[in-house]
Design an enzyme around this catalytic site. Sequence first.
Site, short mmCIF file in Angstrom:
data_model
loop_
_atom_site.label_atom_id
_atom_site.label_comp_id
_atom_site.label_asym_id
_atom_site.label_seq_id
_atom_site.Cartn_x
_atom_site.Cartn_y
_atom_site.Cartn_z
N THR A 83 1.71 17.90 3.23
CA THR A 83 1.76 18.69 1.99
C THR A 83 1.03 17.86 0.92
OG1 THR A 83 3.96 17.76 1.56
CG2 THR A 83 3.88 19.99 2.44
N THR A 118 7.80 17.23 2.65
CA THR A 118 8.26 17.27 1.26
C THR A 118 7.63 18.49 0.58
OG1 THR A 118 8.34 14.87 1.33
CG2 THR A 118 8.40 15.90 -0.85
N GLU A 141 13.19 13.87 4.07
CA GLU A 141 12.96 12.71 4.95
C GLU A 141 12.73 11.49 4.06
OE1 GLU A 141 12.83 12.29 8.47
OE2 GLU A 141 12.89 10.32 7.54
N GLU A 145 6.62 4.31 5.94
CA GLU A 145 5.59 4.10 6.96
C GLU A 145 5.67 2.66 7.45
OE1 GLU A 145 1.78 5.35 5.47
OE2 GLU A 145 2.51 7.36 5.06
N LYS A 201 14.67 14.72 -2.95
CA LYS A 201 13.50 14.01 -2.38
C LYS A 201 12.52 13.63 -3.50
CE LYS A 201 10.49 12.29 0.24
NZ LYS A 201 10.69 10.92 0.69
N ASN A 205 11.79 9.68 -4.91
CA ASN A 205 10.48 9.02 -4.88
C ASN A 205 9.96 8.74 -6.29
OD1 ASN A 205 10.16 8.47 -2.25
ND2 ASN A 205 8.63 10.06 -1.82
N TYR A 246 12.74 -4.76 -4.71
CA TYR A 246 11.69 -3.79 -5.08
C TYR A 246 11.17 -4.06 -6.50
CZ TYR A 246 9.36 0.63 -3.89
OH TYR A 246 8.42 1.57 -3.55
N ASN A 247 10.79 -5.30 -6.75
CA ASN A 247 10.37 -5.69 -8.10
C ASN A 247 9.10 -6.54 -8.09
OD1 ASN A 247 11.28 -8.02 -7.03
ND2 ASN A 247 12.89 -8.42 -8.53
N ASN A 248 8.36 -6.45 -6.98
CA ASN A 248 7.17 -7.30 -6.84
C ASN A 248 5.95 -6.59 -7.44
OD1 ASN A 248 5.60 -9.43 -5.99
ND2 ASN A 248 5.41 -8.70 -3.87
N SER A 250 2.26 -5.12 -8.34
CA SER A 250 1.16 -4.69 -7.46
C SER A 250 0.07 -4.10 -8.34
CB SER A 250 1.67 -3.64 -6.48
OG SER A 250 2.03 -2.48 -7.19
N CYS A 257 3.10 9.04 -0.34
CA CYS A 257 4.13 9.87 -0.98
C CYS A 257 4.35 9.66 -2.48
CB CYS A 257 5.44 9.71 -0.22
SG CYS A 257 5.32 10.40 1.45
N ASP A 261 4.31 12.88 -4.88
CA ASP A 261 5.64 13.42 -5.14
C ASP A 261 5.97 13.35 -6.64
OD1 ASP A 261 5.63 13.74 -2.43
OD2 ASP A 261 7.36 12.47 -2.01
N1 LIG Z 1 4.63 9.30 5.49
C1 LIG Z 1 5.82 9.12 4.94
O1 LIG Z 1 6.25 7.97 4.71
C2 LIG Z 1 6.70 10.29 4.58
C3 LIG Z 1 8.04 10.07 4.24
C4 LIG Z 1 8.85 11.15 3.89
C5 LIG Z 1 8.31 12.44 3.87
N2 LIG Z 1 6.99 12.61 4.18
C6 LIG Z 1 6.47 14.00 4.14
O2 LIG Z 1 6.40 14.49 5.49
C7 LIG Z 1 5.23 15.31 5.66
C8 LIG Z 1 4.37 14.74 6.76
O3 LIG Z 1 3.97 13.43 6.39
P1 LIG Z 1 3.31 12.42 7.45
O4 LIG Z 1 3.05 11.15 6.72
O5 LIG Z 1 4.13 12.40 8.69
O6 LIG Z 1 1.94 13.19 7.71
P2 LIG Z 1 0.72 12.78 8.66
O7 LIG Z 1 -0.51 13.17 7.95
O8 LIG Z 1 0.88 11.37 9.14
O9 LIG Z 1 0.92 13.72 9.93
C9 LIG Z 1 0.86 15.10 9.86
C10 LIG Z 1 0.49 15.64 11.23
O10 LIG Z 1 0.57 17.07 11.16
C11 LIG Z 1 -0.48 17.60 11.94
N3 LIG Z 1 -0.68 19.00 11.56
C12 LIG Z 1 -1.35 19.50 10.49
N4 LIG Z 1 -1.26 20.85 10.48
C13 LIG Z 1 -0.51 21.20 11.56
C14 LIG Z 1 -0.06 22.44 12.07
N5 LIG Z 1 -0.36 23.61 11.48
N6 LIG Z 1 0.68 22.43 13.20
C15 LIG Z 1 0.99 21.26 13.83
N7 LIG Z 1 0.59 20.07 13.38
C16 LIG Z 1 -0.14 20.03 12.25
C17 LIG Z 1 -1.64 16.67 11.68
O11 LIG Z 1 -2.64 16.78 12.67
C18 LIG Z 1 -0.93 15.31 11.67
O12 LIG Z 1 -0.90 14.73 12.95
C19 LIG Z 1 4.56 15.36 4.27
O13 LIG Z 1 5.05 16.48 3.60
C20 LIG Z 1 5.06 14.09 3.60
O14 LIG Z 1 5.08 14.22 2.20
C21 LIG Z 1 6.17 11.58 4.56
#
Ligand SMILES: NC(=O)c1ccc[n+]([C@@H]2O[C@H](COP(=O)([O-])OP(=O)(O)OC[C@H]3O[C@@H](n4cnc5c(N)ncnc54)[C@H](O)[C@@H]3O)[C@@H](O)[C@H]2O)c1
Length: 391
Positions: A83, A118, A141, A145, A201, A205, A246-248, A250, A257, A261
Amino acid sequence: MRIAIAGLGYVGLSLACLLSAHHEVEAVDIDAKRVSKINAGASPIADPQIESYLSQRPKNLRATLDATSAYAHADFVVVATPTNYDDVTHSFDTSSIEEVLRLVSNSGGSPTVIIKSTVPVGYTASISKRFDGLRVLFSPEFLREGHALDDNLHPSRIIVGITGSEDKQVAHKFAQLLDEGSEDSNVPALIMGSTEAEAIKLFANTYLALRVSFFNELDTYAESKSLNTRQIIEGVCLDPRIGSQYNNPSFGYGGYCLPKDSKQLLSNYADVPQNLIRAIVDSNETRKEFIAERVLSRNPKSVGVYRLVMKAGSDNFRQSAMLDVIKLISSRGIEIVIFEPTLSGAEALGHPLVDLAELKERSDVILANRWNNDLSDVADKVYTRDLWQRD
Ligand SMILES: NC(=O)c1ccc[n+]([C@@H]2O[C@H](COP(=O)([O-])OP(=O)(O)OC[C@H]3O[C@@H](n4cnc5c(N)ncnc54)[C@H](O)[C@@H]3O)[C@@H](O)[C@H]2O)c1
């Protein structure tokens, strides 16, 4: 229980691993390379626990491109597609979620859909009306990462949001699935309205972005006035109400995100008074401009970039603060060279990609959002604000 997961990035793959320990999981993506890699026992993302889990070829986890079949046979479809924030509409682009909902609707099955992506505040309630025949819930979520599976094995909380009281039972069922996969006991689980869950959420963030911005602005002040940032932060944070985590400092908050967000939350405030949320978004831009000016004040002819990723152990640089700092510096006609071992090829972002030796040789100043001992022999060239080598 049969579970389909849509989207195999950080969120989807982490959940696919977690849930397949006890249930049958079909994991769907539109990226064929990603699907075959997972089925071959390899992880498409850097995450030690996901890599180790997939290498054992778990028998309950199968990746597939066949979304319709996976959704038709599932009890739950968990949506973890991107998203991205759209600067034109000032809102998340939720089209990938709607694509999944459309396929679920037409699949002939009747799974409960859990949105893990999100989304804007109010999205689940409004999309449930558009996809009338579907039961859609939202579960925020909170993983990071690089620690994606670990964070789900040790969740800080489990939250499931519903649009009507008739969905309470199925929300508890999904919360139980997450709890069953976790290695901890007594994980707090909250069932509430989907709109409150979405707000949690974005506020969580944005609070993290606020905290990063606060210590960055403290550092901007200290650096401008030639004060010792470390001493100030240590003294401030010994107050237990503030805390030393969480105070370093950058170059700015970044990663996929926090930037998007906080902008989405600001957009949700459209008709509601606020000062702080706008300030959090603006503060990050001011910080990156300050960093670029500090580098330019050294009058470099050539600036080296030590890693585009935000921190050690990361394998991607989506929305990394370094990207904007590079743009600001190169717009003044300064040569940029980049060391980023996760990339191959001659160029990145229109600048030469170099090895570490050439980076050290060619650069008058080396930018490092996070310090690395590889830079010890050129420490006098390095510009970093990393005080504690963490976060
Ligand atoms: N990355 C994070 O740390 C994190 C943490 C919390 C929430 N989120 C939220 O979770 C969501 C996903 O984040 P992410 O980092 O995992 O994304 P990402 O970009 O790493 O992975 C998304 C995956 O979805 C696939 N995709 C796209 N369109 C699709 C469809 N129509 N059908 C099936 N697969 C499809 C892509 O090919 C990709 O592999 C976002 O909304 C993000 O804001 C991410």
